[in-house]
Scaffold this motif. Structure first.
Motif, PDB file in Angstrom:
ATOM      1  N   PRO A 257      89.932  33.454  44.100  1.00  0.00           N
ATOM      2  CA  PRO A 257      90.308  34.867  44.213  1.00  0.00           C
ATOM      3  C   PRO A 257      89.981  35.652  42.949  1.00  0.00           C
ATOM      4  CG  PRO A 257      92.238  33.537  43.759  1.00  0.00           C
ATOM      5  CD  PRO A 257      91.107  32.567  43.981  1.00  0.00           C
ATOM      6  N   LEU A 258      89.998  36.958  43.068  1.00  0.00           N
ATOM      7  CA  LEU A 258      89.759  37.837  41.919  1.00  0.00           C
ATOM      8  C   LEU A 258      90.961  37.764  40.985  1.00  0.00           C
ATOM      9  CD1 LEU A 258      87.446  39.998  41.243  1.00  0.00           C
ATOM     10  CD2 LEU A 258      89.175  41.688  41.824  1.00  0.00           C
ATOM     11  N   HIS A 259      90.743  37.343  39.747  1.00  0.00           N
ATOM     12  CA  HIS A 259      91.825  37.278  38.763  1.00  0.00           C
ATOM     13  C   HIS A 259      91.672  38.417  37.759  1.00  0.00           C
ATOM     14  CE1 HIS A 259      88.958  35.575  35.891  1.00  0.00           C
ATOM     15  NE2 HIS A 259      88.621  34.682  36.809  1.00  0.00           N
TER      16      HIS A 259
ATOM     17  N   MET B  53      76.376  48.587  42.425  1.00  0.00           N
ATOM     18  CA  MET B  53      76.064  47.650  43.490  1.00  0.00           C
ATOM     19  C   MET B  53      77.010  46.458  43.414  1.00  0.00           C
ATOM     20  SD  MET B  53      73.438  49.596  44.099  1.00  0.00           S
ATOM     21  CE  MET B  53      72.426  48.806  45.352  1.00  0.00           C
ATOM     22  N   LEU B  54      77.176  45.791  44.551  1.00  0.00           N
ATOM     23  CA  LEU B  54      78.039  44.623  44.609  1.00  0.00           C
ATOM     24  C   LEU B  54      77.226  43.435  45.109  1.00  0.00           C
ATOM     25  CD1 LEU B  54      80.947  43.796  44.093  1.00  0.00           C
ATOM     26  CD2 LEU B  54      81.485  44.387  46.457  1.00  0.00           C
TER      27      LEU B  54
ATOM     28  N   ALA C 156      85.396  28.546  50.662  1.00  0.00           N
ATOM     29  CA  ALA C 156      85.369  29.256  51.938  1.00  0.00           C
ATOM     30  C   ALA C 156      86.394  30.390  51.948  1.00  0.00           C
ATOM     31  CB  ALA C 156      85.648  28.277  53.082  1.00  0.00           C
ATOM     32  N   GLY C 157      85.950  31.577  52.373  1.00  0.00           N
ATOM     33  CA  GLY C 157      86.835  32.723  52.473  1.00  0.00           C
ATOM     34  C   GLY C 157      87.004  33.515  51.196  1.00  0.00           C
ATOM     35  N   ALA C 158      86.541  32.977  50.051  1.00  0.00           N
ATOM     36  CA  ALA C 158      86.759  33.656  48.772  1.00  0.00           C
ATOM     37  C   ALA C 158      85.994  34.971  48.678  1.00  0.00           C
ATOM     38  CB  ALA C 158      86.375  32.740  47.609  1.00  0.00           C
ATOM     39  N   ALA C 159      84.771  35.013  49.209  1.00  0.00           N
ATOM     40  CA  ALA C 159      83.975  36.240  49.137  1.00  0.00           C
ATOM     41  C   ALA C 159      84.671  37.382  49.882  1.00  0.00           C
ATOM     42  CB  ALA C 159      82.581  36.002  49.709  1.00  0.00           C
ATOM     43  N   ASP C 160      85.138  37.114  51.092  1.00  0.00           N
ATOM     44  CA  ASP C 160      85.831  38.149  51.857  1.00  0.00           C
ATOM     45  C   ASP C 160      87.107  38.588  51.150  1.00  0.00           C
ATOM     46  OD1 ASP C 160      83.918  38.135  53.848  1.00  0.00           O
ATOM     47  OD2 ASP C 160      84.997  36.715  55.113  1.00  0.00           O
TER      48      ASP C 160
ATOM     49  N   LEU D 158      86.163  40.964  48.310  1.00  0.00           N
ATOM     50  CA  LEU D 158      85.795  42.287  48.823  1.00  0.00           C
ATOM     51  C   LEU D 158      87.032  43.075  49.245  1.00  0.00           C
ATOM     52  CD1 LEU D 158      82.626  41.447  50.951  1.00  0.00           C
ATOM     53  CD2 LEU D 158      82.735  42.331  48.618  1.00  0.00           C
ATOM     54  N   ARG D 159      87.969  42.417  49.929  1.00  0.00           N
ATOM     55  CA  ARG D 159      89.198  43.096  50.340  1.00  0.00           C
ATOM     56  C   ARG D 159      90.003  43.562  49.135  1.00  0.00           C
ATOM     57  NH1 ARG D 159      89.326  39.004  54.434  1.00  0.00           N
ATOM     58  NH2 ARG D 159      90.601  37.691  53.040  1.00  0.00           N
ATOM     59  N   THR D 160      90.037  42.737  48.092  1.00  0.00           N
ATOM     60  CA  THR D 160      90.787  43.096  46.884  1.00  0.00           C
ATOM     61  C   THR D 160      90.165  44.307  46.201  1.00  0.00           C
ATOM     62  OG1 THR D 160      91.460  40.795  46.570  1.00  0.00           O
ATOM     63  CG2 THR D 160      91.639  42.250  44.675  1.00  0.00           C
ATOM     64  N   LEU D 161      88.848  44.290  46.037  1.00  0.00           N
ATOM     65  CA  LEU D 161      88.173  45.431  45.413  1.00  0.00           C
ATOM     66  C   LEU D 161      88.398  46.711  46.220  1.00  0.00           C
ATOM     67  CD1 LEU D 161      84.781  43.745  44.416  1.00  0.00           C
ATOM     68  CD2 LEU D 161      86.597  44.485  42.856  1.00  0.00           C
TER      69      LEU D 161
END
Length: 313
Positions: A29-31, A53-54, A66-70, A73-76
């Motif tokens: 996750p984003l820390h 750009m992202l 798995a699932g970390a990219a999504d 994106l949701r956090t950002l």
């Protein structure tokens, strides 16, 4: 090949149109440390009226969760970041990296290497700038009889790469002495980060890179590779990294805690304060719709400290 021309001003601005990027790896996750890099790169782009750009840097598939990219994106999105264009995903761009490798092979810039890490370590070279081993060039002139290629390496010259970093100041590195010929295609068949990031920055037209100082030692390698591929070199700004109380860089590998979306402007303000900007209490406690316009107007990369610091949040 010639070294990059040093710049004279640490606050040198990229020429318009500004195109920056944030490129997290989906290994967790984003820390808070990643949030600091996102805030710094985003504000620098928006303060220049530029594009942000992202890119999801999942070229190292064994480290991808798995699932970390999504989740990233949701956090950002939840924090109010907006990006330009589609999200670029490295694992879908292997053809681009293959094309770059083929060009380097045709130009004679890369060569197959049969050396294992144990064999390299046995040569007892000094440690490289990023904690690895300096490659002694064992396979530079061809594979020994009976040896098979494990990886492909890029030849480097005994020359100094120099550039002016907008935060860290003047940076110089002799690649031959500090790193040696470095890997672009790994023994496990994965393309190396250095190749993927250079190819992607060029393809996206990125002309301003703002990222953590933990990647500073990689920059001379990327500049050298840009020169080998006749690609433009962006400007660079390497932000201080966030550490824990023990002085260790916050990272997904160290299981750094995910940022709390419910903290809203407070955690964004903590990130901006870490980057040397005082945030008024009414902004820190206010809604996201007030934080971003204020932060964009207040942003000045000259205020960003060069040194790392302990996580304040």
């Amino acid at each position: 090949m010639i070294a990059a021309t040093p710049t004279d001003d640490r606050a040198q601005r990229p020429l318009p149109p500004y195109r920056g990027r944030f490129a997290p790896s989906p290994s967790g996750p984003l820390h808070f440390g990643s949030l600091v890099a996102a805030v710094g790169s985003y504000l620098d782009a928006r303060a220049h009226g530029g594009q942000w750009m992202l890119r999801i840097e999942d070229v190292d598939q064994p480290r991808t969760v798995a699932g970390a990219a999504d989740d990233i994106l949701r956090t950002l999105e939840g924090f109010g970041f907006t990006w330009d264009g589609e999200v670029l995903v490295q694992s879908r761009r292997l053809d681009l990296y293959h094309a770059a490798m083929v060009r380097l092979q045709l130009d004679g810039e890369v060569y197959p290497c049969a050396c294992s890490r144990t064999e390299i370590a046995a040569c007892s070279p000094p440690r490289s700038v990023d904690g690895g081993l300096v490659y002694p060039g064992s396979c530079r002139n061809g594979l020994a009889a009976g040896r098979a290629a494990r990886a492909w390496r890029l030849r480097v010259a005994d020359a100094t790469i120099a550039f002016g970093d907008r935060v860290q100041g003047e940076v110089q590195q002799n690649l031959d002495r500090a790193v040696g010929d470095f890997i672009l295609l790994r023994a496990d068949g994965q393309y190396a980060y250095q190749l993927a990031v250079v190819a992607d920055d060029a393809a996206q037209g990125i002309n301003a890179v703002v990222r953590g100082v933990d990647l500073l030692d990689s920059t001379p390698r990327q500049i050298w590779l840009q020169q080998c591929l006749d690609l433009a070199t962006p400007t660079y700004a390497h932000l201080p990294v966030v550490t824990n109380a023990a002085g260790e860089k916050l990272s997904k590998q160290m299981r750094a805690a995910a940022v709390d979306l419910s903290a809203g402007s407070a955690v964004l303000s903590a990130a901006l304060q870490f980057l040397g900007h005082a945030v008024p209490p009414e902004i820190s406690a206010g809604p996201l719709r007030d934080f971003w316009p204020w932060a964009i107007a207040a942003w000045s990369i000259e205020r960003v400290p060069a040194l790392r610091g302990v996580c304040p949040y």
